[in-house]
Design a protein around this motif. Sequence first.
Motif, mmCIF file in Angstrom:
data_model
loop_
_atom_site.group_PDB
_atom_site.id
_atom_site.type_symbol
_atom_site.label_atom_id
_atom_site.label_comp_id
_atom_site.label_asym_id
_atom_site.label_seq_id
_atom_site.Cartn_x
_atom_site.Cartn_y
_atom_site.Cartn_z
ATOM 1 N N UNK A 43 0.879 -1.171 0.000
ATOM 2 C CA UNK A 43 0.000 0.000 0.000
ATOM 3 C C UNK A 43 0.911 1.214 0.000
ATOM 4 N N UNK A 44 0.979 1.926 -1.124
ATOM 5 C CA UNK A 44 1.848 3.097 -1.241
ATOM 6 C C UNK A 44 1.287 4.273 -0.437
ATOM 7 N N UNK A 45 -0.030 4.422 -0.488
ATOM 8 C CA UNK A 45 -0.757 5.383 0.349
ATOM 9 C C UNK A 45 -2.011 4.648 0.807
ATOM 10 N N UNK A 46 -2.876 5.349 1.489
ATOM 11 C CA UNK A 46 -4.118 4.707 1.931
ATOM 12 C C UNK A 46 -4.972 4.234 0.754
ATOM 13 N N UNK A 47 -4.880 4.915 -0.392
ATOM 14 C CA UNK A 47 -5.723 4.563 -1.541
ATOM 15 C C UNK A 47 -4.954 3.952 -2.712
ATOM 16 N N UNK A 48 -3.636 4.109 -2.765
ATOM 17 C CA UNK A 48 -2.850 3.584 -3.889
ATOM 18 C C UNK A 48 -2.106 2.324 -3.488
ATOM 19 N N UNK A 49 -2.183 1.302 -4.357
ATOM 20 C CA UNK A 49 -1.510 0.044 -4.073
ATOM 21 C C UNK A 49 -0.742 -0.483 -5.268
ATOM 22 N N UNK A 50 0.283 -1.283 -4.995
ATOM 23 C CA UNK A 50 1.104 -1.912 -6.042
ATOM 24 C C UNK A 50 1.235 -3.387 -5.699
ATOM 25 N N UNK A 51 0.758 -4.229 -6.592
ATOM 26 C CA UNK A 51 0.875 -5.676 -6.457
ATOM 27 C C UNK A 51 1.664 -6.175 -7.653
ATOM 28 N N UNK A 52 2.665 -7.024 -7.410
ATOM 29 C CA UNK A 52 3.520 -7.442 -8.518
ATOM 30 C C UNK A 52 4.202 -8.771 -8.227
ATOM 31 N N UNK A 53 4.794 -9.322 -9.271
ATOM 32 C CA UNK A 53 5.685 -10.460 -9.132
ATOM 33 C C UNK A 53 6.778 -10.354 -10.180
ATOM 34 N N UNK A 54 7.858 -11.083 -9.948
ATOM 35 C CA UNK A 54 8.960 -11.182 -10.909
ATOM 36 C C UNK A 54 9.508 -12.587 -10.774
ATOM 37 N N UNK A 55 9.659 -13.258 -11.907
ATOM 38 C CA UNK A 55 10.060 -14.651 -11.798
ATOM 39 C C UNK A 55 10.731 -15.210 -13.017
ATOM 40 N N UNK A 56 10.933 -16.520 -12.949
ATOM 41 C CA UNK A 56 11.649 -17.253 -13.985
ATOM 42 C C UNK A 56 10.976 -18.611 -14.195
ATOM 43 N N UNK A 57 11.008 -19.083 -15.447
ATOM 44 C CA UNK A 57 10.520 -20.416 -15.782
ATOM 45 C C UNK A 57 11.671 -21.154 -16.464
ATOM 46 N N UNK A 58 12.102 -22.252 -15.849
ATOM 47 C CA UNK A 58 13.181 -23.079 -16.393
ATOM 48 C C UNK A 58 12.542 -24.361 -16.910
ATOM 49 N N UNK A 59 12.878 -24.741 -18.169
ATOM 50 C CA UNK A 59 12.202 -25.863 -18.802
ATOM 51 C C UNK A 59 13.184 -26.890 -19.351
ATOM 52 N N UNK A 60 12.729 -28.118 -19.376
ATOM 53 C CA UNK A 60 13.477 -29.186 -20.016
ATOM 54 C C UNK A 60 13.046 -29.329 -21.466
ATOM 55 N N UNK A 61 13.646 -30.270 -22.164
ATOM 56 C CA UNK A 61 13.322 -30.522 -23.573
ATOM 57 C C UNK A 61 11.948 -31.171 -23.697
ATOM 58 N N UNK A 62 11.261 -30.861 -24.794
ATOM 59 C CA UNK A 62 9.963 -31.465 -25.083
ATOM 60 C C UNK A 62 10.172 -32.783 -25.825
ATOM 61 N N UNK A 63 9.103 -33.567 -25.921
ATOM 62 C CA UNK A 63 9.175 -34.858 -26.616
ATOM 63 C C UNK A 63 9.587 -34.723 -28.073
ATOM 64 N N UNK A 64 9.259 -33.588 -28.709
ATOM 65 C CA UNK A 64 9.594 -33.411 -30.128
ATOM 66 C C UNK A 64 11.026 -32.918 -30.339
ATOM 67 N N UNK A 65 11.810 -32.775 -29.253
ATOM 68 C CA UNK A 65 13.214 -32.377 -29.372
ATOM 69 C C UNK A 65 13.468 -30.892 -29.189
ATOM 70 N N UNK A 66 12.414 -30.068 -29.212
ATOM 71 C CA UNK A 66 12.641 -28.640 -28.984
ATOM 72 C C UNK A 66 12.953 -28.401 -27.509
ATOM 73 N N UNK A 67 13.762 -27.397 -27.264
ATOM 74 C CA UNK A 67 14.128 -27.051 -25.886
ATOM 75 C C UNK A 67 13.888 -25.561 -25.689
ATOM 76 N N UNK A 68 12.762 -25.204 -25.048
ATOM 77 C CA UNK A 68 12.470 -23.782 -24.828
ATOM 78 C C UNK A 68 13.561 -23.122 -23.997
ATOM 79 N N UNK A 69 13.796 -21.845 -24.258
ATOM 80 C CA UNK A 69 14.754 -21.093 -23.458
ATOM 81 C C UNK A 69 14.174 -20.744 -22.100
ATOM 82 N N UNK A 70 14.977 -20.154 -21.266
ATOM 83 C CA UNK A 70 14.533 -19.703 -19.948
ATOM 84 C C UNK A 70 13.672 -18.455 -20.114
#
Length: 152
Positions: A43-70
């Motif tokens: 709550x930045x002030x009584x009436x103003x708010x900030x909700x957020x996230x920051x993250x990462x998705x790490x993936x393995x290879x798919x069955x078809x051989x493609x490997x998505x990046x991070x």
Amino acid sequence: AMWYKPTSTSTLGFQSFLQVPVGGNEVSDTNWKNLSSLLWDVRLTETLGWTADAGVVIQGAKDDGTHPGTTYHTNNRFGYRATQLLEPFVGIDYEYSSSSSTVKKSKALDLSLGVQFHTFDNQRIAVRYAGSVYGENHSANNSVNIEYVYVW
């Protein structure tokens, strides 16, 4: 997922989910993933708010051989508590996925408008429209989203 309240007007948390490739190709994209992110609500002030996230998705290879990046992402909502019931908000979401030997890098920027209804002390409902304003090697977003939260 876990979180705590360092102050009476803020919440800080961490969430991490493991996604396993179970089921047919109609319901699974055939690879393992770890989705982890920090989240916060201030709550930045009584009436103003900030909700957020920051993250990462790490993936393995798919069955078809493609490997998505991070994938790195952030989602931000800036709300104005107009009344005890209504909190209109604007949002900005950004995602960047690195390239790999089989997939090109991609990025997307989405903007959104919505309203959150604070129905009870432990429940809320949000409705928002989100649309892509920029993207590269990424599907465009054009969606209406509904969220119901019950906190116990």
